[in-house]
Design a protein around this motif. Structure first.
Motif, PDB file in Angstrom:
ATOM      1  N   LEU A 158       0.820  -1.205   0.000  1.00  0.00           N
ATOM      2  CA  LEU A 158       0.000   0.000   0.000  1.00  0.00           C
ATOM      3  C   LEU A 158       0.859   1.262   0.000  1.00  0.00           C
ATOM      4  O   LEU A 158       1.951   1.303   0.587  1.00  0.00           O
ATOM      5  N   LYS A 159       0.335   2.276  -0.677  1.00  0.00           N
ATOM      6  CA  LYS A 159       1.008   3.557  -0.811  1.00  0.00           C
ATOM      7  C   LYS A 159       0.120   4.660  -0.222  1.00  0.00           C
ATOM      8  O   LYS A 159      -1.105   4.500  -0.191  1.00  0.00           O
ATOM      9  N   PRO A 160       0.709   5.756   0.177  1.00  0.00           N
ATOM     10  CA  PRO A 160      -0.125   6.860   0.705  1.00  0.00           C
ATOM     11  C   PRO A 160      -1.206   7.297  -0.287  1.00  0.00           C
ATOM     12  O   PRO A 160      -2.299   7.684   0.137  1.00  0.00           O
ATOM     13  N   GLU A 161      -0.927   7.214  -1.570  1.00  0.00           N
ATOM     14  CA  GLU A 161      -1.931   7.610  -2.569  1.00  0.00           C
ATOM     15  C   GLU A 161      -3.086   6.629  -2.686  1.00  0.00           C
ATOM     16  O   GLU A 161      -4.051   6.889  -3.413  1.00  0.00           O
ATOM     17  N   ASP A 162      -3.019   5.508  -1.986  1.00  0.00           N
ATOM     18  CA  ASP A 162      -4.155   4.587  -1.921  1.00  0.00           C
ATOM     19  C   ASP A 162      -5.168   5.014  -0.862  1.00  0.00           C
ATOM     20  O   ASP A 162      -6.234   4.402  -0.747  1.00  0.00           O
ATOM     21  N   THR A 163      -4.843   6.026  -0.098  1.00  0.00           N
ATOM     22  CA  THR A 163      -5.761   6.517   0.930  1.00  0.00           C
ATOM     23  C   THR A 163      -7.062   7.001   0.288  1.00  0.00           C
ATOM     24  O   THR A 163      -7.051   7.836  -0.620  1.00  0.00           O
ATOM     25  N   ALA A 164      -8.171   6.434   0.748  1.00  0.00           N
ATOM     26  CA  ALA A 164      -9.473   6.761   0.170  1.00  0.00           C
ATOM     27  C   ALA A 164     -10.559   6.019   0.938  1.00  0.00           C
ATOM     28  O   ALA A 164     -10.273   5.123   1.731  1.00  0.00           O
ATOM     29  N   VAL A 165     -11.788   6.388   0.648  1.00  0.00           N
ATOM     30  CA  VAL A 165     -12.928   5.567   1.051  1.00  0.00           C
ATOM     31  C   VAL A 165     -13.144   4.544  -0.060  1.00  0.00           C
ATOM     32  O   VAL A 165     -13.253   4.916  -1.237  1.00  0.00           O
ATOM     33  N   GLY A 221     -19.194   2.284   2.096  1.00  0.00           N
ATOM     34  CA  GLY A 221     -17.769   2.563   2.079  1.00  0.00           C
ATOM     35  C   GLY A 221     -17.066   2.271   3.379  1.00  0.00           C
ATOM     36  O   GLY A 221     -17.656   2.255   4.459  1.00  0.00           O
ATOM     37  N   THR A 222     -15.751   2.043   3.245  1.00  0.00           N
ATOM     38  CA  THR A 222     -14.879   1.851   4.397  1.00  0.00           C
ATOM     39  C   THR A 222     -13.592   2.632   4.141  1.00  0.00           C
ATOM     40  O   THR A 222     -13.057   2.610   3.033  1.00  0.00           O
ATOM     41  N   LEU A 223     -13.123   3.324   5.155  1.00  0.00           N
ATOM     42  CA  LEU A 223     -11.984   4.221   4.990  1.00  0.00           C
ATOM     43  C   LEU A 223     -10.669   3.463   5.137  1.00  0.00           C
ATOM     44  O   LEU A 223     -10.467   2.726   6.111  1.00  0.00           O
ATOM     45  N   VAL A 224      -9.796   3.678   4.170  1.00  0.00           N
ATOM     46  CA  VAL A 224      -8.436   3.150   4.215  1.00  0.00           C
ATOM     47  C   VAL A 224      -7.481   4.340   4.254  1.00  0.00           C
ATOM     48  O   VAL A 224      -7.538   5.207   3.380  1.00  0.00           O
ATOM     49  N   THR A 225      -6.634   4.367   5.268  1.00  0.00           N
ATOM     50  CA  THR A 225      -5.653   5.434   5.400  1.00  0.00           C
ATOM     51  C   THR A 225      -4.260   4.810   5.432  1.00  0.00           C
ATOM     52  O   THR A 225      -3.988   3.951   6.267  1.00  0.00           O
ATOM     53  N   VAL A 226      -3.408   5.250   4.512  1.00  0.00           N
ATOM     54  CA  VAL A 226      -2.047   4.737   4.422  1.00  0.00           C
ATOM     55  C   VAL A 226      -1.091   5.853   4.824  1.00  0.00           C
ATOM     56  O   VAL A 226      -1.030   6.894   4.164  1.00  0.00           O
ATOM     57  N   SER A 227      -0.359   5.629   5.881  1.00  0.00           N
ATOM     58  CA  SER A 227       0.576   6.646   6.381  1.00  0.00           C
ATOM     59  C   SER A 227       1.945   6.464   5.748  1.00  0.00           C
ATOM     60  O   SER A 227       2.371   5.348   5.462  1.00  0.00           O
ATOM     61  N   SER A 228       2.618   7.588   5.545  1.00  0.00           N
ATOM     62  CA  SER A 228       3.943   7.534   4.912  1.00  0.00           C
ATOM     63  C   SER A 228       5.043   7.364   5.934  1.00  0.00           C
ATOM     64  O   SER A 228       4.842   7.420   7.128  1.00  0.00           O
TER      65      SER A 228
END
Length: 120
Positions: free
Chosen positions: A86-93, A113-120
């Protein structure tokens, strides 16, 4: 009444993995092509992946190809999205959808929807 319920979202570090699930009810799940879509803050909803009713064919957006895998279990009325590297740009609902005719933002039924947050 048709219902799609996503689960599995959360916070993950870059390079990590998550598995999203979508449980369907109120529809003949095995008759529908299923898909995953996502919407990042300030951006339009975009196509991520699609799987045909039997699971024989899968389609992916170029941005996730090789990292994400869509699958389904028709005995459990559930579709999955395995997300690796996973990459930070994958962060999305991330949204699950039923009745997805093509690799575009188009479906008969949508989850919330379900929230996905990818931290750098």
């Amino acid at each position: 009444q048709e219902q799609l319920v996503e689960s599995g979202g959360g916070l993950v570090a870059a390079g990590g993995s998550l598995r999203l699930s979508c449980a369907a009810s109120g529809l003949i799940f095995s008759a529908y092509a299923m898909g995953w879509f996502r919407q990042a803050p300030g951006k339009e909803r975009e196509f991520v992946a699609r799987i045909t009713w039997s699971g024989a064919y899968t389609y992916y957006a170029d941005s996730v190809k090789g990292r994400f895998t869509i699958s389904r279990d028709n005995t459990k009325n559930t579709v999955y999205l395995q997300m690796n590297s996973l990459k930070p740009e994958d962060t999305a609902v991330y949204y699950c959808a039923a009745g997805v005719p093509r690799a575009q933002v188009d479906a008969d039924y949508w989850g919330e929807g379900t929230l996905v947050t990818v931290s750098s």
